[in-house]
Scaffold this active site. Sequence first.
Site, PDB file in Angstrom:
ATOM      1  N   LYS A 174       5.020  24.159  -0.093  1.00 50.37           N
ATOM      2  CA  LYS A 174       4.510  25.026  -1.160  1.00 50.37           C
ATOM      3  C   LYS A 174       5.069  24.678  -2.533  1.00 50.37           C
ATOM      4  O   LYS A 174       4.350  24.747  -3.535  1.00 50.37           O
ATOM      5  CB  LYS A 174       4.788  26.488  -0.806  1.00 50.37           C
ATOM      6  CG  LYS A 174       3.981  26.983   0.382  1.00 50.37           C
ATOM      7  CD  LYS A 174       4.172  28.465   0.590  1.00 50.37           C
ATOM      8  CE  LYS A 174       3.278  28.967   1.715  1.00 50.37           C
ATOM      9  NZ  LYS A 174       3.563  28.337   3.004  1.00 50.37           N
ATOM     10  N   GLY A 217       0.524  32.134   6.882  1.00 53.69           N
ATOM     11  CA  GLY A 217       0.229  33.330   7.661  1.00 53.69           C
ATOM     12  C   GLY A 217       1.134  34.506   7.348  1.00 53.69           C
ATOM     13  O   GLY A 217       1.168  35.477   8.095  1.00 53.69           O
ATOM     14  N   GLY A 218       1.896  34.415   6.252  1.00 55.03           N
ATOM     15  CA  GLY A 218       2.752  35.532   5.886  1.00 55.03           C
ATOM     16  C   GLY A 218       4.055  35.586   6.665  1.00 55.03           C
ATOM     17  O   GLY A 218       4.887  36.458   6.422  1.00 55.03           O
ATOM     18  N   GLU A 223       9.106  33.764  -5.438  1.00 54.81           N
ATOM     19  CA  GLU A 223       7.979  33.966  -6.346  1.00 54.81           C
ATOM     20  C   GLU A 223       8.053  35.384  -6.890  1.00 54.81           C
ATOM     21  O   GLU A 223       8.561  36.288  -6.210  1.00 54.81           O
ATOM     22  CB  GLU A 223       6.637  33.810  -5.609  1.00 54.81           C
ATOM     23  CG  GLU A 223       6.221  32.401  -5.322  1.00 54.81           C
ATOM     24  CD  GLU A 223       4.860  32.353  -4.642  1.00 54.81           C
ATOM     25  OE1 GLU A 223       4.209  33.408  -4.495  1.00 54.81           O
ATOM     26  OE2 GLU A 223       4.457  31.252  -4.239  1.00 54.81           O
ATOM     27  N   HIS A 258       0.610  40.969   5.468  1.00 52.80           N
ATOM     28  CA  HIS A 258       0.242  39.642   4.939  1.00 52.80           C
ATOM     29  C   HIS A 258      -0.763  38.909   5.819  1.00 52.80           C
ATOM     30  O   HIS A 258      -1.012  37.720   5.611  1.00 52.80           O
ATOM     31  CB  HIS A 258       1.483  38.766   4.735  1.00 52.80           C
ATOM     32  CG  HIS A 258       2.548  39.399   3.888  1.00 52.80           C
ATOM     33  ND1 HIS A 258       2.352  39.764   2.585  1.00 52.80           N
ATOM     34  CD2 HIS A 258       3.832  39.750   4.184  1.00 52.80           C
ATOM     35  CE1 HIS A 258       3.455  40.304   2.086  1.00 52.80           C
ATOM     36  NE2 HIS A 258       4.368  40.312   3.034  1.00 52.80           N
ATOM     37  N   GLU A 291      -1.431  28.948  -3.041  1.00 51.26           N
ATOM     38  CA  GLU A 291      -1.257  27.749  -2.229  1.00 51.26           C
ATOM     39  C   GLU A 291      -2.609  27.096  -1.966  1.00 51.26           C
ATOM     40  O   GLU A 291      -3.655  27.670  -2.267  1.00 51.26           O
ATOM     41  CB  GLU A 291      -0.577  28.079  -0.897  1.00 51.26           C
ATOM     42  CG  GLU A 291      -1.372  29.025  -0.019  1.00 51.26           C
ATOM     43  CD  GLU A 291      -0.596  29.440   1.218  1.00 51.26           C
ATOM     44  OE1 GLU A 291       0.639  29.547   1.132  1.00 51.26           O
ATOM     45  OE2 GLU A 291      -1.229  29.653   2.266  1.00 51.26           O
ATOM     46  N   ARG A 296      -7.442  22.962   5.488  1.00 54.45           N
ATOM     47  CA  ARG A 296      -8.142  23.050   6.772  1.00 54.45           C
ATOM     48  C   ARG A 296      -9.324  23.996   6.637  1.00 54.45           C
ATOM     49  O   ARG A 296      -9.446  24.712   5.639  1.00 54.45           O
ATOM     50  CB  ARG A 296      -7.200  23.614   7.839  1.00 54.45           C
ATOM     51  CG  ARG A 296      -6.640  24.963   7.439  1.00 54.45           C
ATOM     52  CD  ARG A 296      -5.829  25.628   8.512  1.00 54.45           C
ATOM     53  NE  ARG A 296      -4.988  26.680   8.000  1.00 54.45           N
ATOM     54  CZ  ARG A 296      -5.388  27.875   7.597  1.00 54.45           C
ATOM     55  NH1 ARG A 296      -6.674  28.172   7.662  1.00 54.45           N
ATOM     56  NH2 ARG A 296      -4.557  28.770   7.127  1.00 54.45           N
ATOM     57  N   VAL A 352     -10.527  30.597   8.925  1.00 60.81           N
ATOM     58  CA  VAL A 352     -11.225  31.568   9.770  1.00 60.81           C
ATOM     59  C   VAL A 352     -12.368  32.223   8.999  1.00 60.81           C
ATOM     60  O   VAL A 352     -13.444  32.467   9.537  1.00 60.81           O
ATOM     61  CB  VAL A 352     -10.234  32.646  10.261  1.00 60.81           C
ATOM     62  CG1 VAL A 352     -10.950  33.665  11.150  1.00 60.81           C
ATOM     63  CG2 VAL A 352      -9.069  32.024  11.008  1.00 60.81           C
ATOM     64  N   ARG A 385     -12.029  40.582  11.657  1.00 61.33           N
ATOM     65  CA  ARG A 385     -11.355  39.898  12.772  1.00 61.33           C
ATOM     66  C   ARG A 385     -10.996  40.928  13.833  1.00 61.33           C
ATOM     67  O   ARG A 385     -10.251  41.882  13.554  1.00 61.33           O
ATOM     68  CB  ARG A 385     -10.078  39.218  12.282  1.00 61.33           C
ATOM     69  CG  ARG A 385     -10.293  38.248  11.135  1.00 61.33           C
ATOM     70  CD  ARG A 385      -8.995  37.556  10.783  1.00 61.33           C
ATOM     71  NE  ARG A 385      -9.142  36.754   9.573  1.00 61.33           N
ATOM     72  CZ  ARG A 385      -8.335  35.762   9.238  1.00 61.33           C
ATOM     73  NH1 ARG A 385      -7.305  35.460  10.029  1.00 61.33           N
ATOM     74  NH2 ARG A 385      -8.518  35.088   8.131  1.00 61.33           N
TER      75      ARG A 385
END
Length: 473
Positions: A116, A164-165, A200, A235, A288, A292, A295, A339
């Site tokens: 990152k 993914g937090g 951050e 997150h 970020e 890829r 989802v 989801r």
Amino acid sequence: MSAKVLIANRGAVVPRVIESCRRLELGVAVVHSDADAEGAWLDLADDVHALGGEAPADSYLSIPKLLEAAAATGATAVHPGYGFLSENPAFASAVRAAGLCFIGPDARWLEAMGHKTEARRLMAGQGMPMGASSGLLGPDAAEARAAAAAIGYPVLVKPAQGGGGIGMLAAHDAAELDKALERARTMAARSFGSAEIYLERLMERPRHVEFQILADGRGGAVCLSERDCSLQRRHQKVIEEAPAPGLDRAEVTALGDRIAGMLGSLGYDNLGTVEMLWEEGAGFAFLEVNTRLQVEHAVTEEVTGTDIVAAQIRLALGEPLDQVLPRRPEVRGHAVQARIYAEDPVRFLPSAGRLSRFKTPVAEAVRVYTGYREGGRVTPFYDPLVAKVIARGATRDEALDRLDGALAGFVVEGIKTNIPFLRRAIGHPAFRAGRVHTGLTPEILASGRQPPEKNIPRGIPQKKRGDVPWPTQ
């Protein structure tokens, strides 16, 4: 076009990738672990290869086993799906070293954007709007305290790798920071194999807005549209939609074009998602780059009429962007995705077990992807995603009504799911009004509003399963 694609993944992403492979008339091979020997995706492929094992490290994270599967099935290309090895530069390099096509960005981008602070350095150099942050932190707590004081509390302690937090912890003062540092390092090392962390500035009620990019590595790059993924729990994204409600269309379109220009000038290839935070009064700040398929890509497909997976495959096979996407698609209508997780909808604890009953809804302008079938087993070994459901409408209200109807149409017995929470969220007045932000979920849970009983909208004609619900390029 001639290729046979091995999908190095499991669950709901496999039928989604197969759908595009079939549209391109490509052969498909799939894999499964011992725990997934009953996976519903196994019936959809030309070839099936057993990886053995149950834990991810013994199956879907084993590069030697996946290369062996590619050789055994005669695959000429590998699609990594999302999660697992999809952003692993060693896997991408190994695939290409084996003489196969890796359907994703070049390994150097997976490596650069996977770190990152390196990604922030690269994108800041291109003029990307940035929030305040530190560099990588050493073990000295005094260094972290000084960095936090310079940024200004509250701050977010973040792992430099992974996503993914996981490992992200908020600190509102020095005492909280001291407690968060070691905990974040431990979680990062355990989850990502690296204990590197940085800070951050924490936005406490931002919106999470991301931009879908396609690029060909020759300078060609386009932003299809933005998505709003603000409704999150710890997150983790729960509901995503496109376009982002309530934002200035001209502003987000211009920013998307700028982002595509930045990545194009760097020579970025294949697809990527640039994640940003947006806060009233402060505007956008870079978060970020995900290298890829995501989802939530399907909501962008719905509003742009673009088969993103097919475009990704064609770019990986060497087609230039102007052939894959002759013109930038217009954004039309609205799409929203939920989801469905195997978890208790109140305490949010995992819920494994056998699906004694499992039926998915079939309705106009609704897409459902799942890796399960009735009688199948949801195990504790992998991500709890049971299905994802996407609904499209001419307006946001119509898309949300269709999504709610689709959620009400699921029949799931044998495990618990978060469907009651999803319906509660969709019906919450703030969400309905488009007043979304990353801290909305606690407000929804605290509101005490219950989801309505079965509420499938009347007059929706049933559609034959497998029909293409959006136009193709």
